[in-house]
Scaffold this active site. Sequence first.
Site, PDB file in Angstrom:
ATOM      1  N   LYS A 239       9.878 -14.379   2.437  1.00  0.00           N
ATOM      2  CA  LYS A 239       9.321 -13.686   3.757  1.00  0.00           C
ATOM      3  C   LYS A 239       7.863 -13.666   3.583  1.00  0.00           C
ATOM      4  CE  LYS A 239       8.244 -10.545   5.742  1.00  0.00           C
ATOM      5  NZ  LYS A 239       6.847 -10.639   6.795  1.00  0.00           N
TER       6      LYS A 239
ATOM      7  N   GLU B  63       1.813  -7.365  -7.155  1.00  0.00           N
ATOM      8  CA  GLU B  63       0.333  -7.703  -7.083  1.00  0.00           C
ATOM      9  C   GLU B  63      -0.156  -6.950  -5.938  1.00  0.00           C
ATOM     10  OE1 GLU B  63      -1.105 -11.677  -7.561  1.00  0.00           O
ATOM     11  OE2 GLU B  63      -2.993 -11.069  -6.921  1.00  0.00           O
TER      12      GLU B  63
ATOM     13  N   CYS C  52      -7.780 -10.208  -2.562  1.00  0.00           N
ATOM     14  CA  CYS C  52      -7.514  -8.863  -3.639  1.00  0.00           C
ATOM     15  C   CYS C  52      -8.421  -8.628  -4.778  1.00  0.00           C
ATOM     16  CB  CYS C  52      -6.039  -8.936  -4.078  1.00  0.00           C
ATOM     17  SG  CYS C  52      -5.508 -10.363  -4.719  1.00  0.00           S
TER      18      CYS C  52
ATOM     19  N   GLU D 221     -10.065   0.190  -1.129  1.00  0.00           N
ATOM     20  CA  GLU D 221     -10.259  -1.374  -0.995  1.00  0.00           C
ATOM     21  C   GLU D 221     -10.366  -1.460   0.574  1.00  0.00           C
ATOM     22  OE1 GLU D 221      -6.513  -3.598  -0.875  1.00  0.00           O
ATOM     23  OE2 GLU D 221      -7.498  -5.020  -2.468  1.00  0.00           O
TER      24      GLU D 221
HETATM   25  P1  NDP Z   1       1.081  -5.274   4.002  1.00  0.00           P
HETATM   26  O1  NDP Z   1       1.258  -4.864   2.527  1.00  0.00           O
HETATM   27  O2  NDP Z   1       1.411  -4.403   5.169  1.00  0.00           O
HETATM   28  O3  NDP Z   1       1.602  -6.692   4.206  1.00  0.00           O
HETATM   29  C1  NDP Z   1       1.950  -7.490   2.955  1.00  0.00           C
HETATM   30  C2  NDP Z   1       3.265  -8.207   3.325  1.00  0.00           C
HETATM   31  O4  NDP Z   1       4.237  -7.093   3.088  1.00  0.00           O
HETATM   32  C3  NDP Z   1       3.389  -9.080   4.358  1.00  0.00           C
HETATM   33  O5  NDP Z   1       4.325 -10.113   4.220  1.00  0.00           O
HETATM   34  C4  NDP Z   1       3.972  -7.772   5.422  1.00  0.00           C
HETATM   35  O6  NDP Z   1       4.733  -8.738   6.342  1.00  0.00           O
HETATM   36  C5  NDP Z   1       5.022  -7.233   4.319  1.00  0.00           C
HETATM   37  N1  NDP Z   1       5.519  -6.029   4.406  1.00  0.00           N
HETATM   38  C6  NDP Z   1       4.815  -5.113   5.533  1.00  0.00           C
HETATM   39  N2  NDP Z   1       5.595  -4.006   5.604  1.00  0.00           N
HETATM   40  C7  NDP Z   1       6.743  -4.126   4.681  1.00  0.00           C
HETATM   41  C8  NDP Z   1       7.821  -3.299   4.393  1.00  0.00           C
HETATM   42  N3  NDP Z   1       8.016  -2.047   4.866  1.00  0.00           N
HETATM   43  N4  NDP Z   1       8.534  -3.626   3.588  1.00  0.00           N
HETATM   44  C9  NDP Z   1       8.611  -5.008   3.305  1.00  0.00           C
HETATM   45  N5  NDP Z   1       7.593  -5.799   3.454  1.00  0.00           N
HETATM   46  C10 NDP Z   1       6.679  -5.309   4.239  1.00  0.00           C
HETATM   47  O7  NDP Z   1      -0.531  -5.397   4.035  1.00  0.00           O
HETATM   48  P2  NDP Z   1      -1.250  -5.433   5.535  1.00  0.00           P
HETATM   49  O8  NDP Z   1      -0.905  -6.743   6.045  1.00  0.00           O
HETATM   50  O9  NDP Z   1      -0.934  -4.107   6.419  1.00  0.00           O
HETATM   51  O10 NDP Z   1      -2.743  -5.235   4.800  1.00  0.00           O
HETATM   52  C11 NDP Z   1      -3.170  -3.863   4.773  1.00  0.00           C
HETATM   53  C12 NDP Z   1      -3.963  -3.751   3.395  1.00  0.00           C
HETATM   54  O11 NDP Z   1      -3.228  -4.324   2.371  1.00  0.00           O
HETATM   55  C13 NDP Z   1      -5.210  -4.617   3.677  1.00  0.00           C
HETATM   56  O12 NDP Z   1      -6.279  -3.882   4.112  1.00  0.00           O
HETATM   57  C14 NDP Z   1      -5.719  -4.782   2.062  1.00  0.00           C
HETATM   58  O13 NDP Z   1      -6.311  -3.614   1.481  1.00  0.00           O
HETATM   59  C15 NDP Z   1      -4.053  -4.886   1.437  1.00  0.00           C
HETATM   60  N6  NDP Z   1      -3.709  -6.240   1.304  1.00  0.00           N
HETATM   61  C16 NDP Z   1      -3.619  -6.644  -0.267  1.00  0.00           C
HETATM   62  C17 NDP Z   1      -3.442  -7.823  -0.387  1.00  0.00           C
HETATM   63  C18 NDP Z   1      -3.283  -8.473  -1.761  1.00  0.00           C
HETATM   64  O14 NDP Z   1      -3.481  -9.457  -1.897  1.00  0.00           O
HETATM   65  N7  NDP Z   1      -3.325  -7.719  -2.794  1.00  0.00           N
HETATM   66  C19 NDP Z   1      -2.767  -8.801   0.760  1.00  0.00           C
HETATM   67  C20 NDP Z   1      -2.832  -8.327   2.072  1.00  0.00           C
HETATM   68  C21 NDP Z   1      -3.265  -7.132   2.225  1.00  0.00           C
HETATM   69  P3  NDP Z   1       4.191  -8.650   7.969  1.00  0.00           P
HETATM   70  O15 NDP Z   1       2.660  -9.205   7.697  1.00  0.00           O
HETATM   71  O16 NDP Z   1       4.971  -9.706   8.707  1.00  0.00           O
HETATM   72  O17 NDP Z   1       4.394  -7.223   8.530  1.00  0.00           O
END
Ligand code: NDP
Length: 500
Positions: free
Chosen positions: A188, A264, A298, A396
Site C-alpha cells: 500500500k 522504520e 527520515c 521531527e
Molecule cells: P504517515 O505515517 O501518516 O504516512 C506513512 C504511510 O502510512 C502512508 O502510506 C500513509 O498512507 C500510511 N498511513 C496513514 N495512516 C495510516 C493508518 N491508520 N494505517 C495504516 N497506514 C496508514 O505520515 P504522513 O504522511 O502523515 O507524514 C507525517 C509525518 O510522518 C512527517 O511529518 C514525518 O515526520 C513522518 N514521516 C516519516 C517518514 C519516514 O521515512 N520515517 C516518511 C513519511 C513521514 P497515505 O499517505 O495514503 O495516507
Amino acid sequence: MDTQSTRLSLPSEPRTFGFYVDGAEVPAGGRDVFERNSPGHDVPVTRIPKCTPADLDDAVDAARRAFDDRRWSGLNGQARAAVLLRAGALIRERAEEIAYWETLENGKPISQARGEVAGCADMFDYASGLARSLHGDSFNNLGDGMFGLVTREPVGVVGIITPWNFPFLILCERVPYILASGCTIVVKPSEVTSATTLILAQILTEAGLPAGCMNVVTGSGSTIGQALIEHPRVDMLSFTGSTAVGRRVVEAAGKSNFKKLGLELGGKNPQIVFADADLEDAADGVAFGIAFNTGQCCVSGSRLIVERSVANEFAQMVQDKLAKAVVGDPLDEATQVGAITTDAQNRTIMDYIAKGQAEGARLICGGEALDMGRGQYIAPTIFGDVTPDMAIAREEIFGPVLTILPFDTVDEAISIANDTEYGLAASVWTKNIDKALMVTRRVQAGRFWVNCTLAGGPELPLGGFKQSGWGREAGIYGVEEYTQVKSVHIEIGKRTPWIA
Ligand code: NDP
C-alpha cells in the site's frame, strides 16, 4: 517529454493507473479515483483508483495462494535470482520513465530521482545474489546420535506500507530482499505517490515473477492502510512512516494475529562537527544532509551539534553553501532542492519555523516560502541560539530546517546527540580517529556516518534504535528479517528407549 531542453515538460494530461492484483492491472472501473497534483507545478499528473476493502481482500487472497502453493518459495535460489536480475535490468530500461513520474508526484529534483532509480536497480542485482546465498546453520557437535539443523523459511505474506518521501527507493529497499526470502507481497503506497509502485508491479510480472507474488492496493492510509495492518491473513508488515502511525501498527498487530513487524519511523538525527574536522567538507555535508529531498527524509541531519570554538564560523560556512543550492522546478536538470511534497507537510514545516522564532531561536537564514509562480517551496532554513528543550530541537520537522546546538566536550556532544527519543542515524565529522570511534560507539543510532552523510547502498542494513523502529531492511539482514528460523533435531541410528 521535451528531451532537447534542460527542463522536462509536464504531461499533456494525467496518466491513469489501475491497481495490481494476481499478476494483472485492474482498472478503476466504478471506483472513486484520486487525482494527484504535482507539488512543484500544481497541475494534475496521475489518476489512481481508490481501492475498497474488498479489493484488499482480493490482493491478500492472491498473495496467500501464491505463497501457500509454493509457486515462488518452492523455486530454487537460482530461479528466484534470475527474476530479480531481470527486474533490475528492466528498471534500468524504464529508468527515465520511473524518475519522471516520481518527480511529478513527489516534487524531488529529476536528477535526484534518476540517481535513486539507478540505486534501486542495484538493490535488485544485489538481492539476487542473496536469494542464492541465504542459508541456515548446522550443529555437528550434538553427539553421535543427533544432528542439528537450523533452517530459514520465508515468513509468508508480507504487507508493505510506504511513505511519500522516497516512494520508489523505500519500496526497493524492501521488495527485492523480501522476494529473495521467498515471501509474497501486498503493498500500500502513500496515496499521493503510488505511480512508481504500480510501475514496479508491471516490471516484476514482465521479469517473470509468478502471478500473485506482488500485489499493489491503492487508496488512503486511514482506509486501505488501516485494513492492511489489521488483516488476519497477512503474516508480517513492514511499515515506514510517522511514529504516530507506527504505534497504531503495533496496536493493530496485537489485536489481530500478532503479525511480525518491521518499523522504520522518525528521526532527529545529529550531525556532530568537531573543530578539527575538514570544515569545508563538513559544511558541504551538513548542507546536503538538511536540504537533500527538502529535508523530507527520515535520516536527514537536522541537528547540527558543533564545537563552540568554531560554531559561528561553521554556521556561516553552511549558510554560504545553502545560499548556493539551486531551489526550483523539479523538472529542471539544474535543480538541487525541489518542492514540498504535500500541503499538510508544507503547513507543518512553516508552523515549526514560526514556533522556532516564538521560542526565541535566532533565524540565521531562510524561514520563508519561496514564490516560484506555482507549486510549494520553502527556503533552506537555519536556526541559531537553539536550546535542547525547544520543539525545533526535539521534534521531527521533516523539512529543510537545521537547528544548531553548540558543545564544549566530547561527552557533552554525545549527550546532546543521545538526548532524543529517536535513534535512526548520526554523523560525526573529525580528523581524529579516536574521537570518531568513541562517538560512533556511544551515539545510539542504527546508521552512522563518519566524515560523510546519507551514504547508503544495497549491502548495509537500515533501521533504527529507540523509537525510530524495529528490525532492519536491506543487505543480508533485510532478507533474514523476512524469514523464520526453524530448528530441526535429527536422530541418527537406534533410539535409546524411554520405555524398556
Ligand atoms: P504517515 O505515517 O501518516 O504516512 C506513512 C504511510 O502510512 C502512508 O502510506 C500513509 O498512507 C500510511 N498511513 C496513514 N495512516 C495510516 C493508518 N491508520 N494505517 C495504516 N497506514 C496508514 O505520515 P504522513 O504522511 O502523515 O507524514 C507525517 C509525518 O510522518 C512527517 O511529518 C514525518 O515526520 C513522518 N514521516 C516519516 C517518514 C519516514 O521515512 N520515517 C516518511 C513519511 C513521514 P497515505 O499517505 O495514503 O495516507
